[in-house]
Write a protein that holds these residues in place. Structure first.
Motif, PDB file in Angstrom:
ATOM      1  N   GLY A   1       7.585  -1.978  -1.719  1.00 42.93           N
ATOM      2  CA  GLY A   1       7.769  -3.103  -2.651  1.00 42.93           C
ATOM      3  C   GLY A   1       9.172  -3.110  -3.236  1.00 42.93           C
ATOM      4  O   GLY A   1       9.797  -4.160  -3.418  1.00 42.93           O
ATOM      5  N   GLU A   2       9.653  -1.899  -3.506  1.00 41.27           N
ATOM      6  CA  GLU A   2      11.015  -1.740  -4.040  1.00 41.27           C
ATOM      7  C   GLU A   2      12.024  -2.259  -2.999  1.00 41.27           C
ATOM      8  O   GLU A   2      13.018  -2.912  -3.361  1.00 41.27           O
ATOM      9  CB  GLU A   2      11.216  -0.243  -4.262  1.00 41.27           C
TER      10      GLU A   2
ATOM     11  N   HIS B   1      -3.138   5.014 -12.043  1.00 35.68           N
ATOM     12  CA  HIS B   1      -2.835   3.631 -11.642  1.00 35.68           C
ATOM     13  C   HIS B   1      -2.853   3.442 -10.112  1.00 35.68           C
ATOM     14  O   HIS B   1      -3.338   2.428  -9.606  1.00 35.68           O
ATOM     15  CB  HIS B   1      -1.461   3.251 -12.198  1.00 35.68           C
TER      16      HIS B   1
ATOM     17  N   CYS C   1      -4.645  -7.431  -5.977  1.00 37.77           N
ATOM     18  CA  CYS C   1      -3.694  -6.514  -5.322  1.00 37.77           C
ATOM     19  C   CYS C   1      -2.578  -6.139  -6.287  1.00 37.77           C
ATOM     20  O   CYS C   1      -2.179  -4.979  -6.377  1.00 37.77           O
ATOM     21  CB  CYS C   1      -3.080  -7.168  -4.087  1.00 37.77           C
TER      22      CYS C   1
ATOM     23  N   GLY D   1      10.707  -9.738  -5.711  1.00 41.17           N
ATOM     24  CA  GLY D   1      11.235 -10.028  -4.385  1.00 41.17           C
ATOM     25  C   GLY D   1      10.197 -10.254  -3.309  1.00 41.17           C
ATOM     26  O   GLY D   1      10.449 -11.007  -2.366  1.00 41.17           O
ATOM     27  N   GLY D   2       9.042  -9.593  -3.430  1.00 38.96           N
ATOM     28  CA  GLY D   2       8.049  -9.661  -2.359  1.00 38.96           C
ATOM     29  C   GLY D   2       7.649 -11.084  -2.006  1.00 38.96           C
ATOM     30  O   GLY D   2       7.850 -11.537  -0.858  1.00 38.96           O
ATOM     31  N   PRO D   3       7.109 -11.827  -2.971  1.00 32.51           N
ATOM     32  CA  PRO D   3       6.701 -13.195  -2.667  1.00 32.51           C
ATOM     33  C   PRO D   3       7.888 -14.068  -2.249  1.00 32.51           C
ATOM     34  O   PRO D   3       7.748 -14.941  -1.385  1.00 32.51           O
ATOM     35  CB  PRO D   3       6.107 -13.694  -4.000  1.00 32.51           C
TER      36      PRO D   3
ATOM     37  N   PHE E   1      11.440  -4.573  -0.696  1.00 28.59           N
ATOM     38  CA  PHE E   1      11.355  -6.042  -0.741  1.00 28.59           C
ATOM     39  C   PHE E   1      12.196  -6.568  -1.915  1.00 28.59           C
ATOM     40  O   PHE E   1      12.942  -7.538  -1.784  1.00 28.59           O
ATOM     41  CB  PHE E   1       9.896  -6.494  -0.915  1.00 28.59           C
TER      42      PHE E   1
ATOM     43  N   ASN F   1       0.720  -9.408   0.955  1.00 30.53           N
ATOM     44  CA  ASN F   1       1.589 -10.012   1.980  1.00 30.53           C
ATOM     45  C   ASN F   1       0.763 -10.472   3.188  1.00 30.53           C
ATOM     46  O   ASN F   1       0.066  -9.681   3.825  1.00 30.53           O
ATOM     47  CB  ASN F   1       2.644  -8.985   2.416  1.00 30.53           C
TER      48      ASN F   1
ATOM     49  N   GLY G   1      -2.351  -2.396  -3.627  1.00 25.91           N
ATOM     50  CA  GLY G   1      -1.037  -2.527  -4.263  1.00 25.91           C
ATOM     51  C   GLY G   1      -0.447  -3.909  -4.009  1.00 25.91           C
ATOM     52  O   GLY G   1      -0.930  -4.656  -3.148  1.00 25.91           O
ATOM     53  N   GLY G   2       0.590  -4.229  -4.756  1.00 27.79           N
ATOM     54  CA  GLY G   2       1.173  -5.572  -4.727  1.00 27.79           C
ATOM     55  C   GLY G   2       1.531  -6.076  -3.331  1.00 27.79           C
ATOM     56  O   GLY G   2       1.305  -7.238  -2.991  1.00 27.79           O
TER      57      GLY G   2
ATOM     58  N   ASP H   1      -0.875  -5.764 -10.181  1.00 25.98           N
ATOM     59  CA  ASP H   1      -1.430  -5.014 -11.313  1.00 25.98           C
ATOM     60  C   ASP H   1      -2.463  -5.822 -12.094  1.00 25.98           C
ATOM     61  O   ASP H   1      -2.235  -6.988 -12.439  1.00 25.98           O
ATOM     62  CB  ASP H   1      -0.290  -4.570 -12.246  1.00 25.98           C
TER      63      ASP H   1
HETATM   64  O1  KG4 Z   1       1.188  -3.075  -7.357  1.00 29.31           O
HETATM   65  P1  KG4 Z   1       2.246  -3.854  -8.037  1.00 29.31           P
HETATM   66  O2  KG4 Z   1       1.866  -5.137  -8.717  1.00 29.31           O
HETATM   67  O3  KG4 Z   1       2.994  -2.991  -9.089  1.00 29.31           O
HETATM   68  C1  KG4 Z   1       3.228  -1.631  -8.908  1.00 29.31           C
HETATM   69  O4  KG4 Z   1       2.297  -0.832  -9.207  1.00 29.31           O
HETATM   70  O5  KG4 Z   1       4.309  -1.312  -8.404  1.00 29.31           O
HETATM   71  O6  KG4 Z   1       3.351  -4.144  -6.914  1.00 29.31           O
HETATM   72  C2  KG4 Z   1       4.488  -4.888  -7.178  1.00 29.31           C
HETATM   73  C3  KG4 Z   1       5.287  -5.006  -5.894  1.00 29.31           C
HETATM   74  C4  KG4 Z   1       6.646  -5.647  -6.097  1.00 29.31           C
HETATM   75  O7  KG4 Z   1       7.613  -4.835  -5.479  1.00 29.31           O
HETATM   76  C5  KG4 Z   1       6.520  -6.995  -5.395  1.00 29.31           C
HETATM   77  O8  KG4 Z   1       7.739  -7.459  -4.871  1.00 29.31           O
HETATM   78  C6  KG4 Z   1       5.519  -6.671  -4.309  1.00 29.31           C
HETATM   79  O9  KG4 Z   1       4.584  -5.821  -4.932  1.00 29.31           O
HETATM   80  N1  KG4 Z   1       4.829  -7.872  -3.785  1.00 29.31           N
HETATM   81  C7  KG4 Z   1       4.921  -8.294  -2.504  1.00 29.31           C
HETATM   82  C8  KG4 Z   1       4.167  -9.495  -2.423  1.00 29.31           C
HETATM   83  N2  KG4 Z   1       3.640  -9.750  -3.654  1.00 29.31           N
HETATM   84  C9  KG4 Z   1       4.055  -8.740  -4.470  1.00 29.31           C
HETATM   85  N3  KG4 Z   1       5.576  -7.783  -1.454  1.00 29.31           N
HETATM   86  C10 KG4 Z   1       5.500  -8.429  -0.282  1.00 29.31           C
HETATM   87  N4  KG4 Z   1       4.817  -9.596  -0.113  1.00 29.31           N
HETATM   88  C11 KG4 Z   1       4.139 -10.152  -1.153  1.00 29.31           C
HETATM   89  N5  KG4 Z   1       3.475 -11.287  -0.965  1.00 29.31           N
END
Ligand code: KG4
Ligand code: ZN
Length: 342
Positions: free
Chosen positions: A163-164, A111, A308, A179-181, A166, A285, A280-281, A310
């Motif tokens: 991401g965690e 992944h 970006c 939390g990220g968005p 955030f 940003n 990644g997510g 999943d």
């Molecule tokens: O890659 P992903 O969809 O799943 C994993 O494989 O972990 O990443 C999810 C993470 C979450 O922690 C989410 O809060 C973060 O990506 N995320 C962001 C944004 N969009 C998603 N963090 C900061 N800014 C963003 N715009």
């Protein structure tokens, strides 16, 4: 060559058909965010159960959307790790069964590596050597690729993923999940210089540490509210004004982004790769994209946010290169590996 990608490692059930590792014919993502929101995070059992209900309709929709029937599918690629055990099991069992019934070669995909291959779906092909900054909910890594499947890990987080962090800071601020968005949105109305956060030291120059940054935010808020350090984090949000929330989001986002950018620029200067990609997510940003582009002499192409976070198109993209360069796996024995490393 058409690859059917299947992704179910966390809280998105996804399937996609990609041609030659580059051209998306369909990309179906069913997000479970609404199911998990009331719990403030992903509940593994709820995720697995929801994958079971969704996965076959999602695969069917991906084939329909691509106007592809099974005869035109050349191979199946499925995420087999890392991720939540129950979720991975649903994705892998589905892919294994389909591979047997439809008599298709099967590839188990990592992944985290698949996130990097989202960049192969952009108009411009990435070049090797390639530096990848992987920033997701579970991973924060700098990886140098010499070629497909020839890479080395330069550094990674020693504790929480970015991401965690955030997600955790958003929870303290009462901004909800994911939390990220939410942090990015609140930060847009805040002052990134309202206060300072300490630099986080790591032994490896390309390693990261985000749990210290989250704790520094918590300590700052406790002090601002004249509370002790044992004042519970879940009681903080109710005591904060909107501008305190926005400022804290802005300071945290800016510190986390500066930290990522400094390390990525350091690695770029040392290794001088031909391409730099982020994956990644957290790669969606906007501040991270802006600051990285400003700090590197090199142009970077960014994947749209839906590639970006999943999705299964990235799984199919990496699956194409596995089909090209590696042997297929036995569908009767493909195992899921929740803690799979790169
Ligand atoms: O890659 P992903 O969809 O799943 C994993 O494989 O972990 O990443 C999810 C993470 C979450 O922690 C989410 O809060 C973060 O990506 N995320 C962001 C944004 N969009 C998603 N963090 C900061 N800014 C963003 N715009
Ligand atoms: Zn992911």
């Amino acid at each position: 060559m058409n690859i059917l990608g299947i992704e179910a490692s966390c809280d998105e059930t996804a399937a996609s058909v990609v041609k030659d590792g580059r051209k998306i014919l369909s990309n179906v993502v069913l997000s479970q965010i609404d199911l998990h929101r009331e719990f403030g995070g992903v509940v593994p059992e709820v995720a697995a159960r929801s994958h079971i209900e969704a996965i076959l309709p999602v695969v069917e929709k991906a084939l329909l959307g691509a106007r592809t029937d099974w005869k035109q599918v050349d191979a199946i690629a499925v995420t087999h790790g890392p991720g939540l055990p129950g979720a991975l099991l649903v994705g892998a069992t589905t892919a294994r069964t389909l591979a047997v019934i439809k008599n298709k070669p099967l590839h188990g995909v990592n992944h985290v590596l698949a996130h990097v291959y989202a960049n192969w779906l952009l108009p411009k092909l990435p070049k090797f050597p390639l530096l990848a900054l992987i920033v997701s909910g579970g991973h924060t890594q700098l990886v140098l690729f010499e070629d497909h499947f020839d890479y080395r890990l330069l550094g990674q987080t020693q504790d929480d993923a970015v991401g965690e962090a955030f997600d955790k800071v958003a929870k303290i601020l009462g901004l909800g999940y994911p939390g990220g968005p939410a942090i990015a949105k609140a930060a847009a109305s805040g002052n990134p210089e309202a206060f300072g956060l300490p630099n986080v030291y790591t032994e490896g120059i390309y390693d990261f540490s985000f749990s210290g940054l989250k704790t520094a935010v918590l300590r700052h808020l406790q002090r601002q509210l004249s509370k002790d350090f044992d004042f519970p984090s879940f009681k903080i949000a109710n005591l904060l004004s909107k501008s305190q929330v926005n400022d804290t989001a802005a300071v945290f986002q800016s510190s986390a982004v500066d930290y990522l950018v400094t390390k990525a620029v350091g690695a770029y200067q040392e290794f001088r790769p031909k391409s730099v990609v982020i994956a990644g997510g957290v790669a969606s940003n906007q501040l991270l994209r802006q600051k990285l582009s400003q700090s590197l002499e090199k142009d970077i192409d960014y994947a749209p946010p839906n590639l970006c976070t999943d999705n299964a198109a990235m799984v199919a993209a990496l699956g194409f290169y596995q089909a090209k360069y590696q042997k297929a796996v036995d569908p009767l024995t493909l195992e899921t590996v929740p803690s799979l490393g790169i």
